[in-house]
Design an enzyme around this catalytic site. Structure first.
Site, PDB file in Angstrom:
ATOM      1  N   LYS A   6     -17.380  11.683   0.115  1.00  0.00           N
ATOM      2  CA  LYS A   6     -17.070  12.689   1.134  1.00  0.00           C
ATOM      3  C   LYS A   6     -18.279  13.579   1.368  1.00  0.00           C
ATOM      4  O   LYS A   6     -18.612  13.914   2.498  1.00  0.00           O
ATOM      5  CB  LYS A   6     -15.888  13.561   0.679  1.00  0.00           C
ATOM      6  CG  LYS A   6     -14.585  12.809   0.632  1.00  0.00           C
ATOM      7  CD  LYS A   6     -13.546  13.432   1.547  1.00  0.00           C
ATOM      8  CE  LYS A   6     -12.441  12.466   1.923  1.00  0.00           C
ATOM      9  NZ  LYS A   6     -11.593  12.073   0.810  1.00  0.00           N
ATOM     10  N   LYS A  46     -10.163  -3.797   4.996  1.00  0.00           N
ATOM     11  CA  LYS A  46      -8.963  -3.135   4.519  1.00  0.00           C
ATOM     12  C   LYS A  46      -8.055  -2.731   5.660  1.00  0.00           C
ATOM     13  O   LYS A  46      -8.519  -2.223   6.678  1.00  0.00           O
ATOM     14  CB  LYS A  46      -9.402  -1.888   3.739  1.00  0.00           C
ATOM     15  CG  LYS A  46      -8.285  -1.203   3.020  1.00  0.00           C
ATOM     16  CD  LYS A  46      -8.765   0.023   2.292  1.00  0.00           C
ATOM     17  CE  LYS A  46      -7.560   0.797   1.794  1.00  0.00           C
ATOM     18  NZ  LYS A  46      -7.874   2.166   1.449  1.00  0.00           N
ATOM     19  N   LYS A  87      -4.664   3.093   8.099  1.00  0.00           N
ATOM     20  CA  LYS A  87      -4.216   3.855   9.251  1.00  0.00           C
ATOM     21  C   LYS A  87      -5.407   4.344  10.080  1.00  0.00           C
ATOM     22  O   LYS A  87      -5.412   4.237  11.299  1.00  0.00           O
ATOM     23  CB  LYS A  87      -3.413   5.048   8.748  1.00  0.00           C
ATOM     24  CG  LYS A  87      -2.516   5.644   9.773  1.00  0.00           C
ATOM     25  CD  LYS A  87      -1.758   6.826   9.181  1.00  0.00           C
ATOM     26  CE  LYS A  87      -1.173   7.677  10.272  1.00  0.00           C
ATOM     27  NZ  LYS A  87      -1.087   9.083   9.869  1.00  0.00           N
TER      28      LYS A  87
END
Ligand code: TRP
Length: 352
Positions: free
Chosen positions: A116, A203, A206
């Site tokens: 991140k 993968k 969403k």
């Protein structure tokens, strides 16, 4: 009841809709453990979800809808203790105590945190470290989730293994400093299948917008599967094995994804039949897609029906969340109180 009942715990982020990647990567395994008679704690990690938001998100609604889908899939709030993390607020108290034995350098080396950070700081114009204390502390909160119920095993995907290892470390450090108090858990692999996305991407996710959802109706399923890229000719298979692990990596990714799903959902002879067609390079992609779409729709149909069952209402979910919060609270409080005793601040004076 199984011979050896173990305490299992896993957390689920409140992301809303459930897709096939979630199902075969996690839910399927959760149900298996539940049916094997273990003591299963499954919770919705709503505190964790806060680590990445910048504005209000209706996690309450998302949690309720997600749980209706979980129940529709076979997770049973009577057999498993299903609760919301924020309904066990003493988790936050335990996280505070564990924070005292957690080394900052250790947290800064966490891969999720580093990812991140590097994504953010690589953006032009960003300076310093814009990440929150909450995000850095994510693994401490996760340790509290796990240790608070004295879990033996934590089924997680590979991306979460490091967090479980950090938990083991934190617990060991606590026990070393303050005496044996916490049970050391183990990470268990979910025998996880990482399902590729409908676009053939590594993968299904969403945020990748490449999901097949458990609540997709027949029309949607057919549309999504028809849109899968199959213009590449079959590649030669350099193996005699029929196992998906052997053949799928040798196929174009989006085609491999279709075979993976077919293998999971259709009877074996159907899968083998289409594998034979692939080997012989017949023209068959259209038929493969309609056959697969039928199996997907047949898989979804009872889930959609149970999702819409009037019994499976938001009120029903709220009721079992309340009941299960009552079940897990004494377990959680016992751990927190034991830690308070061990550290030396002693029992809370107002909790019974
Ligand atoms: N971090 C996990 C995820 O992103 C969710 C989670 C939170 C969790 N606390 C946990 C998983 C404790 C296992 C145990 O998927």
């Amino acid at each position: 009841m199984s011979e050896k009942q173990e305490i299992i715990l896993s957390g689920i982020r409140p992301t809303g809709r459930l897709h096939y990647g979630n199902y075969f990567g996690a839910v399927h395994h959760f149900i298996h453990l539940q049916e094997a008679g273990h003591r299963c704690y499954y919770f919705i990690a709503d505190y964790h979800a806060l680590t990445t938001i910048t504005e209000r998100v209706d996690f309450y609604r998302q949690t309720i809808d997600m749980l209706r889908t979980y129940v529709a899939c076979g997770l049973d709030p009577v057999k498993s203790v299903i609760y919301r993390q924020s309904d066990l607020p003493c988790t936050a108290e335990l996280a505070l105590l564990l924070g005292m034995v957690t080394n900052i350098g250790h947290l800064e080396r966490g891969t999720t945190y580093k990812d991140k950070l590097s994504k953010l700081t690589s953006k032009p114009g960003s300076e310093g470290n814009p990440l929150s204390y909450g995000l850095l502390g994510y693994p401490v909160l996760m340790a509290a989730d796990i240790l608070i119920v004295r879990a033996d095993k934590v089924p997680v995907g590979d991306d979460q293994r490091q967090h479980v290892e950090m938990t083991m470390d934190i617990a060991q450090k606590f026990n070393h400093r303050f005496g044996e108090t916490l049970k050391i858990p183990r990470a268990t692999s979910r025998k996880a299948l990482r399902l590729p996305g409908l676009d053939g991407g590594a993968k299904m996710g969403k945020s990748e917008h490449n999901t097949l959802d458990l609540l997709d109706d027949e029309k949607t399923v057919l549309k999504k599967i028809k849109a899968v890229q199959t213009s590449t000719d079959p590649l030669p298979l350099d193996t005699d094995s029929d196992l998906p692990e052997a053949v799928i990596p040798q196929m174009p990714p989006s085609v491999g994804m279709l075979y993976r799903l077919l293998n999971l959902l259709a009877p074996e002879d159907v899968y083998l039949d289409f594998l034979g067609k692939y080997r012989r390079k017949e023209k068959f992609y259209g038929m493969l897609k309609t056959t697969l779409a039928q199996h997907v729709s047949a898989f979804n149909a009872p889930i959609i029906e149970r999702f819409n069952d009037p019994e499976n209402s938001p009120e029903y979910v709220e009721d079992f969340l309340r009941e299960n919060a009552k079940k897990v609270t004494p377990v959680g409080l016992a751990t927190v109180e034991a830690c308070r005793e061990a550290i030396g601040i002693g029992h809370s004076l107002y909790r019974a």
